[in-house]
Motif scaffolding. Structure first.
Motif: not given
Length: 399
Positions: A102-119
């Motif tokens: 879900m995050l991969d589809r919805l994240c902003t660039g900042t959210q991607r770096t802060r949340y998706l990539e560490p997850l």
């Protein structure tokens, strides 16, 4: 390992060997509900899984995973599900796996770096907070009570959530809250003031996962915490809910298969009334019925996975698969317990653990009764706009 360089069968064998040789030997009753010990074991296994080239079957390749299709993932997740530690060791367990999708589809660039990539890297964990105590949202999400209101340019969240899987030790929660524009998802760091873990709820399952009650009291986040669009929370949640139903099927088929393997080994060696238990016809019936259930479950799961890969809606089919598989794997594990007698219900066997883990699947991601109602409503909807048909009624000629 480049996943394109090996066949699916090679990857399946590699995964099975990893589960058998590395993961199953680490199963220990002392790990149950011990988050610190579980975390230590799982992180060690993840490093071994990475070295073995089996980490992240459902994680996109650009995030370090294998990026398998749903159809191929079904084969690997079944193997991982043979151990209660397996899905998490492969970073393919709930709720992180479908949160990543879900995050991969919805994240902003900042959210991607802060949340998706560490997850995706396994250095962070998450939970999905939607279910609430009465009179809040449960099987009916429209009953959502948690509120998020705009105040001084921020979002202030107030409400309560419970039975939130994986919340203990999570780094952030994806929280569903009602706004003036409709249900909205927010990414909330668990150290945010106003976010509180009230308790860990004792549950039938939970060998490797917690179920927590959470409280939000004037929990304040910025606009950068909104996941997707304000008011579209329920629609966005479908990005994880349908895949979650299916990946649960994949993993629990593996758990049921493990239970059946234990039982088959037991009845082949245990004698009763002058011959091995496995030579008694009643026991053979239990084994045969279990293999039939597994075959049907696997076939349904493969079909829905193929449809998902093709990009077509699987709302109807995933509901049917979820209902059937959740009940079928329960029957398989129950038969395995029955075949092994006292051994099966004792702490000497993994069967009692598998029994407790499988039973709640009939409730997770929508109770069977709710899915059955939705299935029937979709079927009957096609008749709602047309007058009652005489099709199938005999025409009686008048004299």
């Amino acid at each position: 390992m480049n996943p394109t360089s090996v066949t699916l069968e090679t990857l399946r064998q590699r995964t099975r060997a990893f589960i058998n040789d590395e993961v199953i030997p680490r199963e220990d009753a002392s790990l149950a509900h011990d988050f610190v010990a579980q975390n230590r074991v799982i992180h060690a296994l993840r490093q071994q899984a990475r070295e073995a080239g089996v980490i992240g079957p459902g994680i996109p390749r650009e995030l370090g995973g294998l990026g398998l299709s749903f159809r191929d993932r079904a084969v690997i997740l079944e193997e991982s599900g043979r151990s209660v530690l397996g899905p998490h060791a492969l970073q393919a367990g709930p709720p992180d796996e479908t949160n990543i999708l879900m995050l991969d589809r919805l994240c902003t660039g900042t959210q991607r770096t802060r949340y998706l990539e560490p997850l995706a890297a396994g250095s962070a964990t998450s939970c999905f907070a939607m279910t609430e105590p009465p009179p809040g949202a449960g099987s009916d999400p429209a009953m959502l009570q948690t509120r998020a209101v705009r105040r001084n340019g921020k979002w202030v969240i107030d409400g309560r959530k419970w039975f939130i899987s994986g919340a203990l030790g999570a780094d952030f929660a994806i929280v569903m809250a009602q706004t003036e524009s409709g249900p909205t998802m927010f990414i909330v760091d668990t150290d945010t003031p106003g976010y509180r873990t009230v308790r860990v709820i004792d549950a039938l399952d939970g060998f490797i996962s917690s179920h927590c009650e959470l409280s939000f009291e004037s929990c304040t986040v910025g606009d950068d915490a909104v996941l997707g669009q304000v008011g579209d929370g329920f629609a966005h949640a479908q990005l994880r809910l349908e895949p979650a139903r299916l990946t649960h099927c994949m993993r629990f088929i593996g758990a049921a298969r493990r239970a059946l393997e234990i039982a088959e080994r037991y009845v082949s060696g245990r004698e009763s009334f002058g011959k091995p238990l496995g030579q008694h016809q009643n026991v053979q019936t239990l084994i045969a019925d279990s293999h039939i259930d597994l075959y049907a479950s696997r076939t349904m799961t493969f079909d829905v996975a193929t449809r998902m890969d093709a990009g077509v809606s699987v709302k109807h089919e995933s509901s049917m698969a979820k209902v059937f598989v959740s009940e079928a794997v329960g029957r398989v594990v129950d038969r395995a317990v029955q075949m092994t007698g006292a051994f099966g219900i004792s702490g000497d066997s993994m069967l009692s653990v598998l029994y407790r883990e499988v039973r709640p699947f009939r409730i997770f991601d929508g109770a069977s009764e709710v899915h059955r109602s939705a299935i029937a409503q979709r079927v009957l909807k096609q008749y709602a706009q047309s007058p009652a048909s005489s099709s199938g009624v005999f025409n009686i000629a008048k004299p």
